[in-house]
Write a protein that holds these residues in place. Structure first.
Motif, mmCIF file in Angstrom:
data_model
loop_
_atom_site.group_PDB
_atom_site.id
_atom_site.type_symbol
_atom_site.label_atom_id
_atom_site.label_comp_id
_atom_site.label_asym_id
_atom_site.label_seq_id
_atom_site.Cartn_x
_atom_site.Cartn_y
_atom_site.Cartn_z
ATOM 1 N N GLU A 108 0.844 -1.196 0.000
ATOM 2 C CA GLU A 108 0.000 0.000 0.000
ATOM 3 C C GLU A 108 0.879 1.245 0.000
ATOM 4 O OE1 GLU A 108 -3.234 0.050 2.834
ATOM 5 O OE2 GLU A 108 -3.366 -2.134 2.812
ATOM 6 N N TRP A 109 0.826 1.966 -1.117
ATOM 7 C CA TRP A 109 1.475 3.270 -1.210
ATOM 8 C C TRP A 109 0.764 4.034 -2.314
ATOM 9 C CZ3 TRP A 109 6.143 4.370 -4.625
ATOM 10 C CH2 TRP A 109 6.201 3.494 -5.719
ATOM 11 N N LEU A 110 1.151 5.284 -2.524
ATOM 12 C CA LEU A 110 0.361 6.151 -3.391
ATOM 13 C C LEU A 110 0.436 5.789 -4.873
ATOM 14 C CD1 LEU A 110 0.868 9.627 -1.687
ATOM 15 C CD2 LEU A 110 -1.143 8.137 -1.636
ATOM 16 N N PRO A 135 -6.978 7.353 -1.590
ATOM 17 C CA PRO A 135 -5.892 8.168 -2.148
ATOM 18 C C PRO A 135 -5.002 8.877 -1.131
ATOM 19 C CG PRO A 135 -7.946 9.376 -2.247
ATOM 20 C CD PRO A 135 -8.285 8.033 -1.675
ATOM 21 N N LEU A 136 -5.133 8.556 0.139
ATOM 22 C CA LEU A 136 -4.318 9.218 1.164
ATOM 23 C C LEU A 136 -3.436 8.187 1.864
ATOM 24 C CD1 LEU A 136 -7.029 11.538 2.752
ATOM 25 C CD2 LEU A 136 -5.295 12.158 1.056
ATOM 26 N N HIS A 137 -2.159 8.543 2.042
ATOM 27 C CA HIS A 137 -1.203 7.659 2.715
ATOM 28 C C HIS A 137 -1.144 8.032 4.190
ATOM 29 C CE1 HIS A 137 2.650 5.151 2.137
ATOM 30 N NE2 HIS A 137 2.369 5.190 3.433
ATOM 31 N N MET A 169 2.515 16.725 3.343
ATOM 32 C CA MET A 169 2.384 16.976 1.913
ATOM 33 C C MET A 169 1.012 16.519 1.424
ATOM 34 S SD MET A 169 4.821 13.909 0.431
ATOM 35 C CE MET A 169 4.379 14.218 -1.280
ATOM 36 N N PRO A 170 0.560 17.046 0.301
ATOM 37 C CA PRO A 170 -0.694 16.557 -0.273
ATOM 38 C C PRO A 170 -0.644 15.047 -0.496
ATOM 39 C CG PRO A 170 0.002 18.564 -1.375
ATOM 40 C CD PRO A 170 1.139 18.157 -0.490
ATOM 41 N N GLY A 171 -1.732 14.376 -0.181
ATOM 42 C CA GLY A 171 -1.791 12.931 -0.321
ATOM 43 C C GLY A 171 -1.360 12.170 0.911
ATOM 44 N N VAL A 172 -0.975 12.885 1.976
ATOM 45 C CA VAL A 172 -0.516 12.243 3.209
ATOM 46 C C VAL A 172 -1.320 12.789 4.384
ATOM 47 C CG1 VAL A 172 1.433 11.945 4.806
ATOM 48 C CG2 VAL A 172 1.818 11.890 2.331
ATOM 49 N N VAL A 173 -1.680 11.918 5.320
ATOM 50 C CA VAL A 173 -2.313 12.337 6.572
ATOM 51 C C VAL A 173 -1.554 11.692 7.730
ATOM 52 C CG1 VAL A 173 -4.599 12.715 5.595
ATOM 53 C CG2 VAL A 173 -3.996 10.449 6.452
#
Length: 211
Positions: free
Chosen positions: A55-57, A66-68, A137-141
């Motif tokens: 599991e990665w982007l 869509p969020l890592h 960064m965008p795409g990460v929480v």
């Protein structure tokens, strides 16, 4: 200082590995391990190698989630110890652990700072308090570990955790057959506003006792 002194002696003739061997089969620095390579593991080679995470982007699953998720160690407690203490509670948002979201990801989902959100994937879901920040960064929480598990329906697989425990989102899968270490940082999720009435946190309430 001791480590520096030992490493300097290890590199200085005539001592080298004969007098100060490392804890490797050869007693020297090994970039390639014959022993590890002999195991024949498909997820751990005898030398540093890139293995694509499950599991990665760039995984196919990112089309749905869509969020890592990064589930780091918390700054407000030691793991889950004293999650019910004042210092840990003071860091929470409406009783929930804060989840840090990039403003662009939050805007596309109608999420403002301070609202309660639901983080989810196929394994489960949990509630958290939104914090908007460019620190991720965008795409990460980012959601710290350690909030005490508080399922809405105990014993039911996939039930909502009302108290922000990322363990309901991460896979019970080791980094490799050799290390058996946790792979908690490789989890894909999505986030949405949680507009229904927010359930009370019951994690700190003692169970009722029969008289």
């Amino acid at each position: 200082m001791i480590i520096f002194a030992v490493s300097r002696q290890f590199r200085s003739p005539p001592l080298r590995s004969a007098a100060l061997p490392l804890l490797t089969p050869s007693g020297r620095i090994e970039i390639f391990s014959e022993e590890i390579n002999s195991f024949g593991y498909d997820d751990c080679a005898g030398h540093p190698t890139w293995f694509e995470p499950v599991e990665w982007l760039r995984a196919d699953l990112s089309d749905r989630f869509p969020l890592h998720l990064i589930s780091n160690q918390p700054a407000s407690r030691l793991h889950s110890q004293y999650d019910n203490g004042g210092h840990s509670l003071s860091s929470k948002i409406r009783g929930r652990e804060p989840v840090t979201i990039n403003p662009s990801d939050a805007a596309s989902r109608g999420i403002e700072s301070g609202v309660i959100v639901r983080i989810y994937n196929d394994r489960g879901s949990c509630l958290a308090g939104a914090v908007l920040s460019d620190d991720v960064m965008p795409g990460v929480v980012q959601l710290s570990t350690g909030a005490w598990w508080d399922p809405v329906q105990p014993g039911t697989s996939g039930t909502l955790d009302r108290h922000s425990n990322p363990n309901v989102l991460t896979a019970d899968r080791p980094c490799s057959r050799l290390s058996q270490g946790p792979s908690a940082h490789s989890a894909l999720v999505d986030i949405e506003r949680y507009d229904p009435p927010v359930p009370d946190v019951l994690a700190y309430s003692p169970p009722s006792l029969e008289q």
